[in-house]
Design an enzyme around this catalytic site. Structure first.
Site, PDB file in Angstrom:
ATOM      1  N   THR A  45      55.222 -78.459  17.997  1.00 23.01           N
ATOM      2  CA  THR A  45      54.666 -78.864  16.698  1.00 23.01           C
ATOM      3  C   THR A  45      54.932 -77.862  15.521  1.00 23.01           C
ATOM      4  O   THR A  45      55.018 -76.423  16.039  1.00 23.01           O
ATOM      5  CB  THR A  45      53.117 -79.181  16.745  1.00 23.01           C
ATOM      6  OG1 THR A  45      52.426 -79.137  15.594  1.00 23.01           O
ATOM      7  CG2 THR A  45      52.489 -77.951  17.582  1.00 23.01           C
ATOM      8  N   ASP A  46      54.858 -78.047  14.339  1.00 18.79           N
ATOM      9  CA  ASP A  46      54.877 -77.025  13.384  1.00 18.79           C
ATOM     10  C   ASP A  46      53.720 -76.027  13.475  1.00 18.79           C
ATOM     11  O   ASP A  46      53.545 -75.150  12.685  1.00 18.79           O
ATOM     12  CB  ASP A  46      55.014 -77.780  11.911  1.00 18.79           C
ATOM     13  CG  ASP A  46      54.165 -78.793  11.720  1.00 18.79           C
ATOM     14  OD1 ASP A  46      53.145 -79.034  12.133  1.00 18.79           O
ATOM     15  OD2 ASP A  46      54.370 -79.280  10.324  1.00 18.79           O
ATOM     16  N   GLU A  47      52.713 -76.638  13.792  1.00 19.68           N
ATOM     17  CA  GLU A  47      51.148 -75.820  13.725  1.00 19.68           C
ATOM     18  C   GLU A  47      51.611 -74.361  14.511  1.00 19.68           C
ATOM     19  O   GLU A  47      50.401 -73.707  14.106  1.00 19.68           O
ATOM     20  CB  GLU A  47      50.189 -76.690  14.510  1.00 19.68           C
ATOM     21  CG  GLU A  47      49.925 -78.051  13.820  1.00 19.68           C
ATOM     22  CD  GLU A  47      48.548 -78.397  13.842  1.00 19.68           C
ATOM     23  OE1 GLU A  47      48.232 -79.501  14.075  1.00 19.68           O
ATOM     24  OE2 GLU A  47      47.431 -77.409  14.136  1.00 19.68           O
ATOM     25  N   LYS A  62      49.907 -74.952  22.297  1.00 27.75           N
ATOM     26  CA  LYS A  62      50.933 -75.170  22.095  1.00 27.75           C
ATOM     27  C   LYS A  62      52.079 -74.245  22.106  1.00 27.75           C
ATOM     28  O   LYS A  62      53.045 -74.394  22.549  1.00 27.75           O
ATOM     29  CB  LYS A  62      51.240 -76.249  21.022  1.00 27.75           C
ATOM     30  CG  LYS A  62      50.754 -77.665  20.915  1.00 27.75           C
ATOM     31  CD  LYS A  62      51.069 -78.540  22.205  1.00 27.75           C
ATOM     32  CE  LYS A  62      52.541 -78.945  21.829  1.00 27.75           C
ATOM     33  NZ  LYS A  62      53.070 -80.117  22.910  1.00 27.75           N
ATOM     34  N   TYR A  69      44.041 -75.744  19.782  1.00 26.97           N
ATOM     35  CA  TYR A  69      45.095 -76.559  20.146  1.00 26.97           C
ATOM     36  C   TYR A  69      46.450 -75.900  19.779  1.00 26.97           C
ATOM     37  O   TYR A  69      47.344 -75.829  20.555  1.00 26.97           O
ATOM     38  CB  TYR A  69      44.965 -77.825  19.149  1.00 26.97           C
ATOM     39  CG  TYR A  69      46.343 -78.423  18.801  1.00 26.97           C
ATOM     40  CD1 TYR A  69      47.073 -79.333  20.162  1.00 26.97           C
ATOM     41  CD2 TYR A  69      46.945 -78.722  17.683  1.00 26.97           C
ATOM     42  CE1 TYR A  69      48.180 -79.760  19.936  1.00 26.97           C
ATOM     43  CE2 TYR A  69      48.259 -79.095  17.622  1.00 26.97           C
ATOM     44  CZ  TYR A  69      48.837 -80.040  18.791  1.00 26.97           C
ATOM     45  OH  TYR A  69      50.149 -80.528  18.485  1.00 26.97           O
TER      46      TYR A  69
END
Ligand code: DAU
Length: 333
Positions: A112-114, A142, A138
């Site tokens: 994810t970009d997060e 990741k 979260y």
């Protein structure tokens, strides 16, 4: 949609999973479903021995930021420890493949970009070289799983690719994410909880465009590379919610003649709320010739219509301990 080679799906169907989502494939002779966790090393290893996959795509993850704030442990168990199990089993499987199959094998890890944290208004969108700066439990889980995958290719030469996508939307999305939650709350005349001022920005990617990108990576992606996948649709949360309300006003006028925007309600902000995500997809566009095809205007209208036309699907979710209705006002927790 068209499965033209053997497709094996391993999914333990947690709260957000739903066997109804896969109904259309059940009779397809190329498709096999296994109800297992990715951390179930014994069974997953047996499945690999029997099915002999030419590639593995790891979509499995706990993915909802709000849930990770309330309970981080599950995120680390699934996203980190079970990714480690999957990597271990996959590495053993690949080490026993014949040379030509081994050379073509790919393990694609969906991230994810997060993991890159948050951008200010002036900063350039995230590219593949951005520093990891995860802000939520979260995102940290990741990031940790990405690091594991990277360590497998650096240490063992295990043929991995990591992709980082921006916010997905589209049909079948579990209604805890912003877009489906707002659609479902609106049609039930329930308040539309906007965190803070609603001025955070996300880069929206239609799920079909994301799937096309993953297919492209499967066919043409280079192992040991990472690819960013974004929709180039940066939109403020409040504007998304207003768009949904306007579309619903036209498609399904409220029974009491109200506008759905009457239900907009500003609530306490998500702790550690990332201000802006945006993805620079130049690498996958130039190297692999992928680009998003679905405009946000068409994508959001089709998505709203899908939820309106699939009340049966929603009904089943509601009966399965659905708690997405809860107003996530963090001051009240
Ligand atoms: O960037 C990709 C990520 O996008 C994925 O890795 C995550 O799995 C996915 O959940 C998503 O993360 P976000 O936190 O951006 O998505 P979410 O749909 O939860 O929220 C989108 C924005 O809307 C965010 O700024 C928070 C806000 N929001 C969300 C909900 C659920 C609200 O204002 N009210 C809400 O009730």
């Amino acid at each position: 949609d068209n499965i033209d080679e053997k497709l094996i799906n391993i999914d333990c169907l947690t709260y957000a999973g739903n066997s109804d989502n896969l109904k259309n494939y059940e009779s397809n002779k190329h498709y096999t479903f296994y109800n297992n966790r990715i951390g179930d090393e014994k069974n997953v290893s047996q499945i690999f021995l029997n099915e002999k996959p030419r590639a593995i795509i790891n979509f499995a993850a706990e993915s909802h930021v709000d849930r990770s704030i309330l309970g981080p442990e599950e995120f680390f168990k699934t996203n980190v420890m079970e990714t480690l199990s999957l990597l271990t089993v996959s590495k053993n499987y690949v080490s026993n493949l014949e040379a030509d199959k081994k050379n073509k094998f790919k393990f694609i890890h969906i991230s994810t970009d997060e993991v890159f944290g948050s951008l200010s208004a002036q900063e350039q969108p995230f590219n593949e070289n951005n520093q990891y700066k995860p802000n939520s439990p979260y995102a940290a889980s990741k990031a940790a799983s990405d690091h594991l995958v990277r360590s497998y290719f650096k240490t063992y030469g295990f043929p991995c690719i990591i992709s980082h996508c921006s916010n997905n939307y589209g049909p079948y999305q579990y209604p805890e994410k912003l877009i489906p939650l707002m659609i479902i709350n609106a049609i039930n005349s329930i308040k539309l909880p906007i965190y803070g001022k609603g001025d955070q920005i996300r880069d929206w990617l239609h799920v079909s465009d994301h799937c096309e990108a993953i297919k492209t990576i499967l066919e043409k992606g280079q192992v040991f590379e990472t690819y960013n996948i974004g929709g180039s649709n940066e939109i403020k949360n409040i504007d998304i919610v207003k768009t949904i309300c306007d579309e619903l006003d036209a498609l399904l006028p409220h029974p009491e003649g109200r506008s759905y925007s009457d239900f907009i309600s500003f609530v306490s902000d998500r702790p550690g709320h990332d201000k802006r995500y945006a993805i620079d997809s130049t690498k996958i566009q130039e190297k692999l010739n992928w680009r998003p095809k679905i405009s946000f205007k068409k994508g959001i209208t089709d998505t709203i219509k899908w939820y309106l036309e699939n009340s049966e699907w929603l009904h089943k979710i509601k009966n399965k301990n659905y708690d997405g209705w809860v107003n996530k006002n963090y001051n009240n927790r």
